[in-house]
Design a protein around this motif. Structure first.
Motif, PDB file in Angstrom:
ATOM      1  N   MET A   1       0.836  -1.166   0.000  1.00  0.00           N
ATOM      2  CA  MET A   1       0.000   0.000   0.000  1.00  0.00           C
ATOM      3  C   MET A   1       0.895   1.248   0.000  1.00  0.00           C
ATOM      4  SD  MET A   1      -2.351   1.344   3.174  1.00  0.00           S
ATOM      5  CE  MET A   1      -3.762   0.340   2.910  1.00  0.00           C
ATOM      6  N   PRO A   2       0.799   2.076  -1.021  1.00  0.00           N
ATOM      7  CA  PRO A   2       1.624   3.287  -1.080  1.00  0.00           C
ATOM      8  C   PRO A   2       1.283   4.251   0.062  1.00  0.00           C
ATOM      9  CG  PRO A   2       0.644   2.834  -3.209  1.00  0.00           C
ATOM     10  CD  PRO A   2       0.003   1.897  -2.237  1.00  0.00           C
ATOM     11  N   HIS A   3       2.305   4.930   0.520  1.00  0.00           N
ATOM     12  CA  HIS A   3       2.139   5.872   1.632  1.00  0.00           C
ATOM     13  C   HIS A   3       3.091   7.041   1.413  1.00  0.00           C
ATOM     14  CE1 HIS A   3       1.533   7.215   5.776  1.00  0.00           C
ATOM     15  NE2 HIS A   3       2.840   7.301   5.892  1.00  0.00           N
ATOM     16  N   THR A   4       2.560   8.241   1.386  1.00  0.00           N
ATOM     17  CA  THR A   4       3.390   9.435   1.211  1.00  0.00           C
ATOM     18  C   THR A   4       3.063  10.430   2.312  1.00  0.00           C
ATOM     19  OG1 THR A   4       3.369   9.136  -1.181  1.00  0.00           O
ATOM     20  CG2 THR A   4       4.018  11.294  -0.363  1.00  0.00           C
ATOM     21  N   GLN A   5       4.081  10.965   2.937  1.00  0.00           N
ATOM     22  CA  GLN A   5       3.941  11.958   4.001  1.00  0.00           C
ATOM     23  C   GLN A   5       4.928  13.081   3.759  1.00  0.00           C
ATOM     24  OE1 GLN A   5       1.062  10.916   6.414  1.00  0.00           O
ATOM     25  NE2 GLN A   5       2.564  11.846   7.696  1.00  0.00           N
ATOM     26  N   GLU A   6       4.622  14.241   4.254  1.00  0.00           N
ATOM     27  CA  GLU A   6       5.593  15.335   4.267  1.00  0.00           C
ATOM     28  C   GLU A   6       5.692  15.842   5.693  1.00  0.00           C
ATOM     29  OE1 GLU A   6       6.278  19.884   2.669  1.00  0.00           O
ATOM     30  OE2 GLU A   6       5.005  18.547   1.512  1.00  0.00           O
ATOM     31  N   TRP A   7       6.887  15.729   6.258  1.00  0.00           N
ATOM     32  CA  TRP A   7       7.164  16.243   7.583  1.00  0.00           C
ATOM     33  C   TRP A   7       8.066  17.456   7.427  1.00  0.00           C
ATOM     34  CZ3 TRP A   7       8.667  11.356  10.882  1.00  0.00           C
ATOM     35  CH2 TRP A   7       7.542  10.537  11.021  1.00  0.00           C
ATOM     36  N   LYS A   8       7.804  18.469   8.195  1.00  0.00           N
ATOM     37  CA  LYS A   8       8.591  19.698   8.091  1.00  0.00           C
ATOM     38  C   LYS A   8       9.525  19.829   9.292  1.00  0.00           C
ATOM     39  CE  LYS A   8       4.859  21.921   5.640  1.00  0.00           C
ATOM     40  NZ  LYS A   8       5.192  22.160   4.330  1.00  0.00           N
ATOM     41  N   VAL A   9      10.762  20.205   8.995  1.00  0.00           N
ATOM     42  CA  VAL A   9      11.757  20.460  10.042  1.00  0.00           C
ATOM     43  C   VAL A   9      12.181  21.920   9.919  1.00  0.00           C
ATOM     44  CG1 VAL A   9      14.046  19.906  10.943  1.00  0.00           C
ATOM     45  CG2 VAL A   9      12.598  18.089  10.019  1.00  0.00           C
ATOM     46  N   ARG A  10      12.083  22.638  11.026  1.00  0.00           N
ATOM     47  CA  ARG A  10      12.568  24.018  11.072  1.00  0.00           C
ATOM     48  C   ARG A  10      13.827  24.027  11.930  1.00  0.00           C
ATOM     49  NH1 ARG A  10       7.255  24.209  12.317  1.00  0.00           N
ATOM     50  NH2 ARG A  10       7.688  24.831  14.461  1.00  0.00           N
ATOM     51  N   LEU A  11      14.836  24.705  11.449  1.00  0.00           N
ATOM     52  CA  LEU A  11      16.117  24.749  12.151  1.00  0.00           C
ATOM     53  C   LEU A  11      16.430  26.203  12.490  1.00  0.00           C
ATOM     54  CD1 LEU A  11      18.565  23.085  13.074  1.00  0.00           C
ATOM     55  CD2 LEU A  11      19.523  23.402  10.816  1.00  0.00           C
ATOM     56  N   TYR A  12      16.620  26.462  13.770  1.00  0.00           N
ATOM     57  CA  TYR A  12      16.904  27.814  14.250  1.00  0.00           C
ATOM     58  C   TYR A  12      18.315  27.839  14.818  1.00  0.00           C
ATOM     59  CZ  TYR A  12      11.809  27.943  14.136  1.00  0.00           C
ATOM     60  OH  TYR A  12      10.497  27.851  13.748  1.00  0.00           O
ATOM     61  N   LEU A  13      19.092  28.857  14.428  1.00  0.00           N
ATOM     62  CA  LEU A  13      20.468  29.009  14.903  1.00  0.00           C
ATOM     63  C   LEU A  13      20.598  30.336  15.642  1.00  0.00           C
ATOM     64  CD1 LEU A  13      22.210  27.845  11.643  1.00  0.00           C
ATOM     65  CD2 LEU A  13      22.084  26.570  13.783  1.00  0.00           C
TER      66      LEU A  13
END
Length: 103
Positions: A1-13
């Motif tokens: 079963m195909p599965h697609t997700q988009e997870w977002k990562v924010r990087l703060y310096l």
């Protein structure tokens, strides 16, 4: 079963004198995890901000990855019946890759 997700990562310096701090925030849409990292420049070393950014960001992402694996382990444990402790094996069904540090 195909599965697609988009997870977002924010990087703060954040830079403060000889110290760089990083915060990496993962948003899965249902869960948010935050990793932290820091780098400290020796005052005798040449001031190259990119190096501090790379070290702090890498450490924050490493911390975030460690937390994500711990969450997955807990999720797996919650789905499976108790394991007979007499049989040796990994705590989860996914063995650790050879490219990471051994734990």
């Amino acid at each position: 079963m195909p599965h697609t997700q988009e997870w977002k990562v924010r990087l703060y310096l954040f830079e403060e004198e000889d110290r760089t701090k990083a915060r990496a925030v993962l948003d899965t849409g249902t869960t948010e995890l935050t990793g932290h990292g820091a780098a400290h420049r020796n005052p005798a070393d040449k001031d190259v901000p990119e190096i501090g950014d790379e070290l702090a960001a890498g450490r924050a992402l490493y911390d975030l990855g460690r937390q994500l694996v711990e969450v997955a382990d807990r999720d797996i444990e919650g789905m499976n019946p108790p394991v007979d402790t007499r049989s040796a094996g990994p705590s989860s069904g996914w063995p650790m890759a050879d490219d990471g540090p051994a734990r």
